[in-house]
Design an enzyme around this catalytic site. Structure first.
Site, short mmCIF file in Angstrom:
data_model
loop_
_atom_site.label_atom_id
_atom_site.label_comp_id
_atom_site.label_asym_id
_atom_site.label_seq_id
_atom_site.Cartn_x
_atom_site.Cartn_y
_atom_site.Cartn_z
N SER A 137 12.90 6.29 -13.12
CA SER A 137 12.10 7.07 -13.73
C SER A 137 11.90 8.44 -13.19
CB SER A 137 10.98 6.50 -13.75
OG SER A 137 9.70 7.26 -13.68
N SER A 138 12.09 8.61 -11.85
CA SER A 138 12.02 9.77 -11.16
C SER A 138 12.95 10.83 -11.59
CB SER A 138 11.87 9.71 -9.72
OG SER A 138 10.66 8.92 -9.50
N SER B 56 -0.87 27.46 -3.69
CA SER B 56 -0.44 28.85 -4.21
C SER B 56 -0.94 29.34 -5.59
CB SER B 56 1.12 29.01 -4.30
OG SER B 56 1.61 28.49 -3.09
N THR C 204 7.17 26.57 7.00
CA THR C 204 6.02 26.14 6.74
C THR C 204 4.96 26.96 7.29
OG1 THR C 204 7.06 23.74 7.11
CG2 THR C 204 4.58 24.00 6.58
N ASP D 237 7.13 22.49 -25.37
CA ASP D 237 6.92 21.27 -24.88
C ASP D 237 8.11 21.17 -23.71
OD1 ASP D 237 7.23 18.47 -24.68
OD2 ASP D 237 5.86 18.49 -26.56
N GLU E 253 12.06 12.86 0.86
CA GLU E 253 11.09 12.23 0.06
C GLU E 253 9.76 12.73 0.60
OE1 GLU E 253 10.97 10.26 -2.79
OE2 GLU E 253 8.64 9.54 -2.39
N TRP F 264 7.55 -0.59 3.88
CA TRP F 264 8.09 0.00 2.98
C TRP F 264 9.67 0.46 3.15
CZ3 TRP F 264 9.39 5.20 1.45
CH2 TRP F 264 9.29 5.96 2.40
N LYS G 63 4.40 29.68 4.80
CA LYS G 63 3.43 29.62 3.87
C LYS G 63 1.98 29.58 4.23
CE LYS G 63 6.47 26.88 0.93
NZ LYS G 63 5.91 27.45 -0.34
N HIS H 198 0.85 -1.28 -0.11
CA HIS H 198 0.02 0.28 -0.03
C HIS H 198 0.82 1.20 0.06
CE1 HIS H 198 -2.71 3.19 1.33
NE2 HIS H 198 -2.26 3.25 2.32
N ARG I 55 1.45 0.18 15.41
CA ARG I 55 1.10 -0.04 14.06
C ARG I 55 1.51 -1.46 13.17
NH1 ARG I 55 5.77 3.98 11.16
NH2 ARG I 55 4.64 3.19 9.06
N HIS J 168 15.06 12.25 12.87
CA HIS J 168 13.99 12.12 13.88
C HIS J 168 13.04 10.91 13.63
CE1 HIS J 168 11.76 14.65 10.66
NE2 HIS J 168 11.44 13.32 10.32
N HIS J 169 13.14 10.10 12.57
CA HIS J 169 12.59 8.84 12.27
C HIS J 169 13.09 7.61 12.98
CE1 HIS J 169 10.30 10.34 8.65
NE2 HIS J 169 11.21 10.88 8.49
N HIS K 224 13.56 11.39 4.30
CA HIS K 224 12.80 12.67 4.82
C HIS K 224 12.70 13.55 3.65
CE1 HIS K 224 10.47 14.59 7.61
NE2 HIS K 224 11.15 15.58 7.17
N TYR L 88 9.09 15.62 1.60
CA TYR L 88 8.93 16.90 1.03
C TYR L 88 8.75 16.93 -0.59
CZ TYR L 88 9.74 18.50 5.57
OH TYR L 88 9.19 18.60 7.05
#
Lengths: 523, 52
Positions: free
Chosen positions: A167-168, A266, A326, A104, A253, A140, A329, A75, A448, A300-301, A251, A255
């Site tokens: 790809s990315s 925006s 943040t 293009d 990722e 994951w 924003k 998932h 979890r 922090h993870h 991390h 963002y």
């Protein structure tokens, strides 16, 4: 003369399946990305519903624990790499050339390749569910040594992740090359729409972090099959090192999954507030600050692995510092709306839902950043509640808002506003019903990634499951609305929205196959 | 040079060509630099971790 020939050559485009297989057109490729993301949204959503069905009541009733763990792992991989990232890339493909006044993307053939790698990667990833030992079930994050217990699926998962990364990276190089080299005369960097800015910064993040993920999973592969001991303590390696490398990717990722959403909000909020965006320059600097900080917060993870106090303090404080840009924003979005002539069409509703509910996810992130209390929250449903608030009413709502906002431009037809509003309210009610109770069970200690739980968590879990099924069915309405709009409907004007500004709104609805064959005037 | 050509060369060229040689070169340099950065990060991490 040769220039003339090659220019006219681009006017021929094949029809039928060849058009989609061999296309180098940014709009076609954008459409492919978005349709792929929509398909994967339902695949990943079905997996979420398997998880929620199992957790509807305590005990094991629907699936085997191993398959449950596969579902949580798949998932996440599907939703991150197959839905949010391709959807943002689809939006980038459609919008960046039109927003900067280009014909293009800069590298159209590589663009085709970037997309067509993805269906192969995901076919391979999903096929692992049918292999001996089942799909990947180590989460994951793929932490060793657990991940190394994966069966036949293991090398296929690793290769699929490599393909997604390639790809990315190619997509990101294309975005940067387009923004830096294809802007219309007069479109200097500080005149670019915020969506283009946020994507430019996201693309740099992707190029810096995707190879790190690829490196980490290659090390996993060599540890399993080639006798290396990068992460094997028995051979002198260190399993915690994997966590450091993974989150050095992971991390930023996070963002990558949210910065383009900031760009979308925006774009939409000023349109429906009928005011220019408040604090444009500060928005750009805030985005860049968030991107910079995203590289120095990763541990922090993993506060609970046992790191030195100085390390915990460093990562706690840098994480809290992210709240500053943040907050800038969120303040700017609110200030944009202040005293605006507001209307609440569906894109605005989703954008407002994004601002409010993403902020809830941001606040729970601040709670998790506090190292001493993270020892309590770590690996509980509180974390699940936190990142789902950031990703579902955050990233996913922004993508939906973007689709409603630009769909009339893309198709030339208006969507059904009444159904759109129904979609918003059903989604908002059910998304909160799903994820808000997870804060409570998490704080009460529910772990979890476990298919069974203690009786005291039963009520909130039942509510969350009802919410998840409601949210899932509400998204069928979205798919119906999108296809209904593609097929026909009230004709959209070129401007579409009264308050819309930007080069894309100067083109016809739908826009021509090549956006700006003559460079537009940018004042 | 014909009169038409003279007029065309005097007017600024606003065609948004994908085949402008200067632009192609800049795009290729961007591609090469970014691809090298990506490959460098991948290989670099291997050496960094392998040298521990």
């Amino acid at each position: 003369m040769s220039a003339v020939i090659s220019e006219t050559h681009h006017d021929e485009h094949p029809s039928g399946i060849k058009r989609w297989l061999f296309t180098t057109n940014h709009k076609d490729i954008g459409t492919l990305y978005l349709l792929f993301a929509l398909l994967m949204f339902f695949v990943g959503g079905a997996m979420a519903l398997v998880i929620r069905a199992e957790l509807f009541e305590p005990g094991l009733q629907m699936v085997e624990p191993q398959f449950f763990n596969s579902m949580t792992t798949m998932h996440a991989l599907v939703m991150i790499f197959g839905v949010v990232m391709p959807a943002f890339t689809g939006l980038a493909n459609w919008l960046i050339p039109m927003m900067v006044g280009a014909t293009d993307m800069a590298l159209p053939r590589m663009n085709n390749w970037s997309f067509w790698i993805l269906p192969f990667a995901f076919t391979m990833l999903l096929s692992t569910l049918f292999m001996d030992g089942g799909g990947p079930a180590g989460g994951w994050t793929m932490y060793p040594p657990l991940m190394l217990q994966t069966g036949d699926a293991f090398p296929f998962v690793i290769f699929a992740i490599h393909l997604m990364g390639i790809s990315s990276i190619m997509g990101s190089i294309n975005v940067i090359a387009t923004i830096l080299n294809m802007r219309a005369p007069g479109m200097n960097l500080m005149k670019m729409p915020l969506f283009v800015w946020t994507w430019l910064i996201t693309a740099y993040l992707l190029i810096a972090t995707m190879p790190v993920l690829a490196g980490a999973v290659t090390m996993l592969l060599t540890d399993k099959y080639f006798g290396t001991s990068f992460f094997n303590a028995a051979g002198g390696g260190d399993p915690v090192m994997f966590q450091h490398i993974f989150w050095f990717f992971g991390h930023p990722e996070v963002y990558i999954l949210i910065l383009p959403a900031f760009g979308i909000a925006s774009s939409i909020i000023p349109t429906f507030a009928r005011k220019p965006l408040f604090g444009y320059a500060s928005m750009v600097y805030a985005t860049a600050s968030i991107a910079f900080l995203s590289f120095i917060v990763w541990a922090h993870h993993m506060f609970t692995v046992g790191m030195p106090l100085a390390g915990e303090l460093f990562f706690m404080l840098t994480t809290m510092m992210i709240a500053v840009p943040t907050g800038v924003k969120v303040f700017n979005w609110v200030a944009t709306m202040w005293k605006g002539s507001m209307t609440f069409e569906t894109p605005m509703l989703f954008a407002l839902g994004f601002v409010i509910m993403f902020t809830i996810g941001g606040f729970s992130g601040l709670m998790l950043a506090i190292a001493p209390v993270d020892f309590q929250y770590h690996d509980t449903y509180f974390v699940v509640a936190h990142f789902h608030y950031v990703l579902v009413p955050g990233a996913v709502f922004s993508i939906i808002a973007a689709v409603y906002y630009w769909l009339p431009k893309w198709t030339g037809h208006m969507y059904n506003e009444t159904l759109g509003k129904w979609h918003f309210w059903l989604s908002t009610i059910f998304v909160n019903l799903t994820f808000f109770p997870m804060h409570f069970v998490g704080l009460a200690g529910m772990p979890r990634r476990i298919p069974d739980y203690a009786l005291q968590f039963a009520d909130f879990n039942a509510i969350a499951t009802i919410g998840a099924f409601g949210f899932g069915f509400a998204q069928l309405l979205f798919a119906y609305l999108v296809f209904q709009t593609i097929r026909g409907g009230e004709k959209a004007s070129d401007q579409v929205w009264e308050g819309a500004h930007g080069l894309e709104w100067t083109l016809s609805s739908p826009p021509p196959y090549h956006s700006f064959t003559t460079a537009p005037e940018v004042k | 040079m014909t009169a038409a050509n003279e007029a065309a060369s005097a007017a600024p060229d606003r065609r948004n060509s994908m085949h402008d040689a200067d632009r192609r070169l800049r795009i290729r340099i961007t591609l090469a630099v970014l691809a090298l950065v990506a490959i460098g990060f991948y290989v670099g991490f291997f050496f960094l971790m392998g040298s521990r």
